[in-house]
Design a protein around this motif. Structure first.
Motif, PDB file in Angstrom:
ATOM      1  N   ALA A 209       0.828  -1.211   0.000  1.00  0.00           N
ATOM      2  CA  ALA A 209       0.000   0.000   0.000  1.00  0.00           C
ATOM      3  C   ALA A 209       0.858   1.255   0.000  1.00  0.00           C
ATOM      4  CB  ALA A 209      -0.931  -0.020   1.216  1.00  0.00           C
ATOM      5  N   LEU A 210       1.901   1.271   0.812  1.00  0.00           N
ATOM      6  CA  LEU A 210       2.799   2.430   0.854  1.00  0.00           C
ATOM      7  C   LEU A 210       3.437   2.693  -0.503  1.00  0.00           C
ATOM      8  CD1 LEU A 210       4.868   2.242   4.183  1.00  0.00           C
ATOM      9  CD2 LEU A 210       3.338   4.086   3.473  1.00  0.00           C
ATOM     10  N   LEU A 211       3.839   1.629  -1.163  1.00  0.00           N
ATOM     11  CA  LEU A 211       4.546   1.762  -2.437  1.00  0.00           C
ATOM     12  C   LEU A 211       3.611   2.023  -3.609  1.00  0.00           C
ATOM     13  CD1 LEU A 211       7.080  -1.156  -1.860  1.00  0.00           C
ATOM     14  CD2 LEU A 211       7.648   1.281  -1.947  1.00  0.00           C
ATOM     15  N   SER A 212       2.301   1.905  -3.369  1.00  0.00           N
ATOM     16  CA  SER A 212       1.337   2.056  -4.449  1.00  0.00           C
ATOM     17  C   SER A 212       0.579   3.376  -4.403  1.00  0.00           C
ATOM     18  CB  SER A 212       0.319   0.903  -4.404  1.00  0.00           C
ATOM     19  OG  SER A 212       0.958  -0.351  -4.468  1.00  0.00           O
ATOM     20  N   SER A 213       0.807   4.182  -3.381  1.00  0.00           N
ATOM     21  CA  SER A 213       0.023   5.408  -3.212  1.00  0.00           C
ATOM     22  C   SER A 213       0.217   6.380  -4.369  1.00  0.00           C
ATOM     23  CB  SER A 213       0.418   6.102  -1.907  1.00  0.00           C
ATOM     24  OG  SER A 213      -0.201   7.375  -1.820  1.00  0.00           O
ATOM     25  N   ASP A 214      -0.865   7.081  -4.718  1.00  0.00           N
ATOM     26  CA  ASP A 214      -0.780   8.127  -5.732  1.00  0.00           C
ATOM     27  C   ASP A 214      -0.692   9.516  -5.104  1.00  0.00           C
ATOM     28  OD1 ASP A 214      -3.324   8.407  -4.704  1.00  0.00           O
ATOM     29  OD2 ASP A 214      -4.364   8.236  -6.630  1.00  0.00           O
ATOM     30  N   GLU A 215      -0.546   9.579  -3.752  1.00  0.00           N
ATOM     31  CA  GLU A 215      -0.476  10.866  -3.061  1.00  0.00           C
ATOM     32  C   GLU A 215       0.947  11.277  -2.695  1.00  0.00           C
ATOM     33  OE1 GLU A 215      -3.708  12.225  -0.344  1.00  0.00           O
ATOM     34  OE2 GLU A 215      -4.066  10.069  -0.181  1.00  0.00           O
ATOM     35  N   PHE A 216       1.867  10.334  -2.767  1.00  0.00           N
ATOM     36  CA  PHE A 216       3.274  10.639  -2.503  1.00  0.00           C
ATOM     37  C   PHE A 216       4.139   9.649  -3.267  1.00  0.00           C
ATOM     38  CE2 PHE A 216       1.358   8.447   1.181  1.00  0.00           C
ATOM     39  CZ  PHE A 216       2.009   7.230   1.138  1.00  0.00           C
ATOM     40  N   ASP A 217       5.375  10.018  -3.444  1.00  0.00           N
ATOM     41  CA  ASP A 217       6.317   9.201  -4.209  1.00  0.00           C
ATOM     42  C   ASP A 217       7.137   8.359  -3.241  1.00  0.00           C
ATOM     43  OD1 ASP A 217       8.054   8.113  -6.011  1.00  0.00           O
ATOM     44  OD2 ASP A 217       9.209   9.945  -6.344  1.00  0.00           O
ATOM     45  N   SER A 218       6.871   7.080  -3.210  1.00  0.00           N
ATOM     46  CA  SER A 218       7.635   6.188  -2.333  1.00  0.00           C
ATOM     47  C   SER A 218       8.447   5.213  -3.170  1.00  0.00           C
ATOM     48  CB  SER A 218       6.698   5.424  -1.382  1.00  0.00           C
ATOM     49  OG  SER A 218       5.703   4.741  -2.100  1.00  0.00           O
ATOM     50  N   LYS A 219       9.637   4.922  -2.687  1.00  0.00           N
ATOM     51  CA  LYS A 219      10.569   4.067  -3.418  1.00  0.00           C
ATOM     52  C   LYS A 219      11.115   2.992  -2.482  1.00  0.00           C
ATOM     53  CE  LYS A 219      12.081   8.111  -6.086  1.00  0.00           C
ATOM     54  NZ  LYS A 219      11.296   7.807  -7.293  1.00  0.00           N
ATOM     55  N   LEU A 220      11.308   1.807  -3.026  1.00  0.00           N
ATOM     56  CA  LEU A 220      11.910   0.710  -2.281  1.00  0.00           C
ATOM     57  C   LEU A 220      13.362   0.557  -2.712  1.00  0.00           C
ATOM     58  CD1 LEU A 220      11.874  -1.707  -0.376  1.00  0.00           C
ATOM     59  CD2 LEU A 220      10.914  -3.082  -2.249  1.00  0.00           C
ATOM     60  N   PHE A 221      14.281   0.814  -1.784  1.00  0.00           N
ATOM     61  CA  PHE A 221      15.712   0.618  -2.011  1.00  0.00           C
ATOM     62  C   PHE A 221      16.113  -0.719  -1.387  1.00  0.00           C
ATOM     63  CE2 PHE A 221      15.354   5.076  -2.667  1.00  0.00           C
ATOM     64  CZ  PHE A 221      16.485   5.523  -3.345  1.00  0.00           C
ATOM     65  N   LEU A 222      16.896  -1.504  -2.113  1.00  0.00           N
ATOM     66  CA  LEU A 222      17.402  -2.769  -1.589  1.00  0.00           C
ATOM     67  C   LEU A 222      18.908  -2.852  -1.824  1.00  0.00           C
ATOM     68  CD1 LEU A 222      14.610  -5.177  -2.898  1.00  0.00           C
ATOM     69  CD2 LEU A 222      15.002  -4.537  -0.510  1.00  0.00           C
ATOM     70  N   VAL A 223      19.617  -3.384  -0.826  1.00  0.00           N
ATOM     71  CA  VAL A 223      21.057  -3.601  -0.935  1.00  0.00           C
ATOM     72  C   VAL A 223      21.283  -5.087  -1.200  1.00  0.00           C
ATOM     73  CG1 VAL A 223      23.307  -3.386   0.162  1.00  0.00           C
ATOM     74  CG2 VAL A 223      21.489  -1.744   0.713  1.00  0.00           C
ATOM     75  N   TYR A 224      22.027  -5.376  -2.262  1.00  0.00           N
ATOM     76  CA  TYR A 224      22.290  -6.760  -2.645  1.00  0.00           C
ATOM     77  C   TYR A 224      23.763  -7.115  -2.463  1.00  0.00           C
ATOM     78  CZ  TYR A 224      17.690  -7.132  -4.840  1.00  0.00           C
ATOM     79  OH  TYR A 224      16.338  -7.169  -5.073  1.00  0.00           O
ATOM     80  N   LYS A 225      23.972  -8.357  -2.053  1.00  0.00           N
ATOM     81  CA  LYS A 225      25.307  -8.947  -2.004  1.00  0.00           C
ATOM     82  C   LYS A 225      25.199 -10.356  -2.553  1.00  0.00           C
ATOM     83  CE  LYS A 225      29.664  -9.613  -0.959  1.00  0.00           C
ATOM     84  NZ  LYS A 225      30.716  -9.052  -1.811  1.00  0.00           N
ATOM     85  N   ASP A 226      25.956 -10.623  -3.602  1.00  0.00           N
ATOM     86  CA  ASP A 226      25.924 -11.941  -4.249  1.00  0.00           C
ATOM     87  C   ASP A 226      24.504 -12.318  -4.673  1.00  0.00           C
ATOM     88  OD1 ASP A 226      28.674 -12.202  -3.819  1.00  0.00           O
ATOM     89  OD2 ASP A 226      28.350 -13.065  -1.819  1.00  0.00           O
ATOM     90  N   GLY A 227      23.754 -11.331  -5.151  1.00  0.00           N
ATOM     91  CA  GLY A 227      22.417 -11.582  -5.669  1.00  0.00           C
ATOM     92  C   GLY A 227      21.325 -11.710  -4.629  1.00  0.00           C
ATOM     93  N   ILE A 228      21.667 -11.524  -3.359  1.00  0.00           N
ATOM     94  CA  ILE A 228      20.682 -11.657  -2.280  1.00  0.00           C
ATOM     95  C   ILE A 228      20.460 -10.302  -1.613  1.00  0.00           C
ATOM     96  CG2 ILE A 228      20.160 -12.762  -0.070  1.00  0.00           C
ATOM     97  CD1 ILE A 228      21.913 -15.103  -0.963  1.00  0.00           C
ATOM     98  N   ALA A 229      19.196  -9.935  -1.425  1.00  0.00           N
ATOM     99  CA  ALA A 229      18.877  -8.672  -0.748  1.00  0.00           C
ATOM    100  C   ALA A 229      19.120  -8.840   0.748  1.00  0.00           C
ATOM    101  CB  ALA A 229      17.427  -8.286  -1.003  1.00  0.00           C
ATOM    102  N   ILE A 230      19.997  -7.996   1.298  1.00  0.00           N
ATOM    103  CA  ILE A 230      20.352  -8.130   2.715  1.00  0.00           C
ATOM    104  C   ILE A 230      19.907  -6.927   3.549  1.00  0.00           C
ATOM    105  CG2 ILE A 230      22.338  -9.602   2.201  1.00  0.00           C
ATOM    106  CD1 ILE A 230      24.109  -7.108   2.667  1.00  0.00           C
ATOM    107  N   SER A 231      19.497  -5.859   2.901  1.00  0.00           N
ATOM    108  CA  SER A 231      19.060  -4.658   3.616  1.00  0.00           C
ATOM    109  C   SER A 231      18.133  -3.874   2.702  1.00  0.00           C
ATOM    110  CB  SER A 231      20.275  -3.802   4.012  1.00  0.00           C
ATOM    111  OG  SER A 231      19.886  -2.665   4.769  1.00  0.00           O
ATOM    112  N   GLY A 232      17.304  -3.031   3.309  1.00  0.00           N
ATOM    113  CA  GLY A 232      16.407  -2.260   2.464  1.00  0.00           C
ATOM    114  C   GLY A 232      15.743  -1.130   3.216  1.00  0.00           C
ATOM    115  N   ALA A 233      15.094  -0.268   2.452  1.00  0.00           N
ATOM    116  CA  ALA A 233      14.397   0.871   3.054  1.00  0.00           C
ATOM    117  C   ALA A 233      13.269   1.312   2.145  1.00  0.00           C
ATOM    118  CB  ALA A 233      15.363   2.033   3.278  1.00  0.00           C
ATOM    119  N   ILE A 234      12.167   1.710   2.763  1.00  0.00           N
ATOM    120  CA  ILE A 234      11.109   2.395   2.032  1.00  0.00           C
ATOM    121  C   ILE A 234      11.335   3.878   2.236  1.00  0.00           C
ATOM    122  CG2 ILE A 234       8.643   2.888   1.919  1.00  0.00           C
ATOM    123  CD1 ILE A 234       8.095  -0.010   2.508  1.00  0.00           C
ATOM    124  N   VAL A 235      11.615   4.562   1.149  1.00  0.00           N
ATOM    125  CA  VAL A 235      11.950   5.982   1.177  1.00  0.00           C
ATOM    126  C   VAL A 235      10.799   6.757   0.546  1.00  0.00           C
ATOM    127  CG1 VAL A 235      13.577   7.719   0.335  1.00  0.00           C
ATOM    128  CG2 VAL A 235      14.402   5.453   1.015  1.00  0.00           C
TER     129      VAL A 235
END
Length: 344
Positions: A209-235
């Motif tokens: 829902a947060l990432l789909s809103s049309d009222e604000f711009d939200s982005k999902l950042f993910l940090v990858y190591k060896d093809g695996i997501a190990i950290s992330g943030a909703i910005v």
């Protein structure tokens, strides 16, 4: 003129938010629609084209016929189409009197609202009294050069980021809404590890829902190591501010501090998109703790974070304290005191 807009009227709620000179995504209809802890309302005081709008959650006080108001999680407080620094005293007084009259129309006991550290809402709320200092938030000024910004990093932070880049850690902005489930897994593991309270736990639908809103711009950042997501943030990006709403790292990768590289990369994107500040937030419960120190490793620019705590009906407030055998002069820093989980 006074009006109360409920969560059923998305169009009118959104119209007032979009007309505001300054607002954050925490003020939006969409973000309030995600909160199920109370009944969301937008109190509006209006004179001609000028207005002050105040989003709140109305809650029933357990074991009573009374109500109180609180704010959603995040930085809220009132918004206006005018700058708070230039509001006329008479206009603020009329807002105050109208809001108090609204509170007196029901069995409303208290109001609690977190205020936004960037908007100087305190100038208005001090008309009521009840503004409390809660701590500080840390921000990165994105209007300086990237070189100047990075020169302000703590030495250990700069070194850690350099090592992460050398070891081929990669930060990506996700374009697939299904990646919300990846972040949900990382975030839930992190919250369970630190023993977070239930209201900090969210299901996958919340992230979608947060990432789909049309009222604000939200982005999902993910940090990858060896093809695996190990950290992330909703910005979330709103007006001149970019900020991390939620951030988490897998327990097995905490020692690597991938969130430091992630933070640096977010500032790069923020600059490209033309934002003025990257708001890092404060410590746990806005204390100057280890989390606060971690954020200070990126910037020494701090803003005061305040809350507004107002007793609308002293008689009912004292009645609730007496029913719960609570000392009205308690030094416990919790408001309203009758909801304190420590001594209730």
């Amino acid at each position: 003129m006074r009006k109360i807009i409920t969560i059923d009227d998305k169009q009118e709620w959104s119209a007032y938010v979009k007309r505001a000179l300054h607002y954050d995504f925490y003020h939006t209809w969409y973000y309030h629609s995600l909160d199920k802890s109370g009944l969301p309302i937008l109190f509006v005081y209006e004179e001609g084209e000028n207005y002050i709008a105040f989003p709140l959650l109305k809650r029933n006080i357990p074991g009573s016929d009374f109500f109180d108001f609180t704010s959603v999680y995040g930085y809220t407080g009132p918004i206006s189409n005018m700058d708070f620094n230039s509001l006329e005293d008479d206009f603020m007084e009329r807002f105050k009197n109208t809001f108090i009259a609204f509170l007196e129309t029901g069995q409303n006991v208290t109001v609690f609202s977190r205020l936004h550290p960037f908007f100087n809402q305190e100038r208005l709320m001090e008309k009521f009294s009840g503004v409390y200092a809660n701590g500080k938030t840390v921000a990165i000024d994105l209007t300086t050069t990237i070189e100047s910004q990075r020169a302000g990093y703590r030495k250990s932070v700069k070194e850690k980021i350099r090592r992460l880049r050398k070891r081929d850690y990669e930060v990506r902005i996700s374009t697939d809404i299904n990646d919300a489930s990846i972040f949900s897994e990382i975030y839930t593991e992190n919250m369970i590890r630190i023993g977070a309270k239930d209201h900090y736990l969210f299901n996958n639908a919340y992230f979608v829902a947060l990432l789909s809103s049309d009222e604000f711009d939200s982005k999902l950042f993910l940090v990858y190591k060896d093809g695996i997501a190990i950290s992330g943030a909703i910005v979330v990006c709103t007006k001149e501010i970019i900020q991390v709403h939620l951030l988490a790292t897998r327990t097995a990768n905490l020692f690597e501090s991938p969130a430091k590289l992630l933070t640096d990369e977010i500032t790069v994107i923020g600059r490209q998109l033309g934002y003025k500040y990257f708001n890092l937030g404060g410590g746990v419960n806005f204390k100057e703790d280890n989390l606060f120190g971690w954020k200070m490793g990126f910037s020494n620019l701090c803003f005061e974070f305040n809350s507004w705590r107002y007793i609308a009906n002293n008689e009912l407030y004292n009645t609730l304290l007496n029913e719960r055998s609570l000392d009205p002069f308690s030094t416990v820093d919790f408001f309203p005191l009758y909801r304190s989980p420590v001594i209730a």
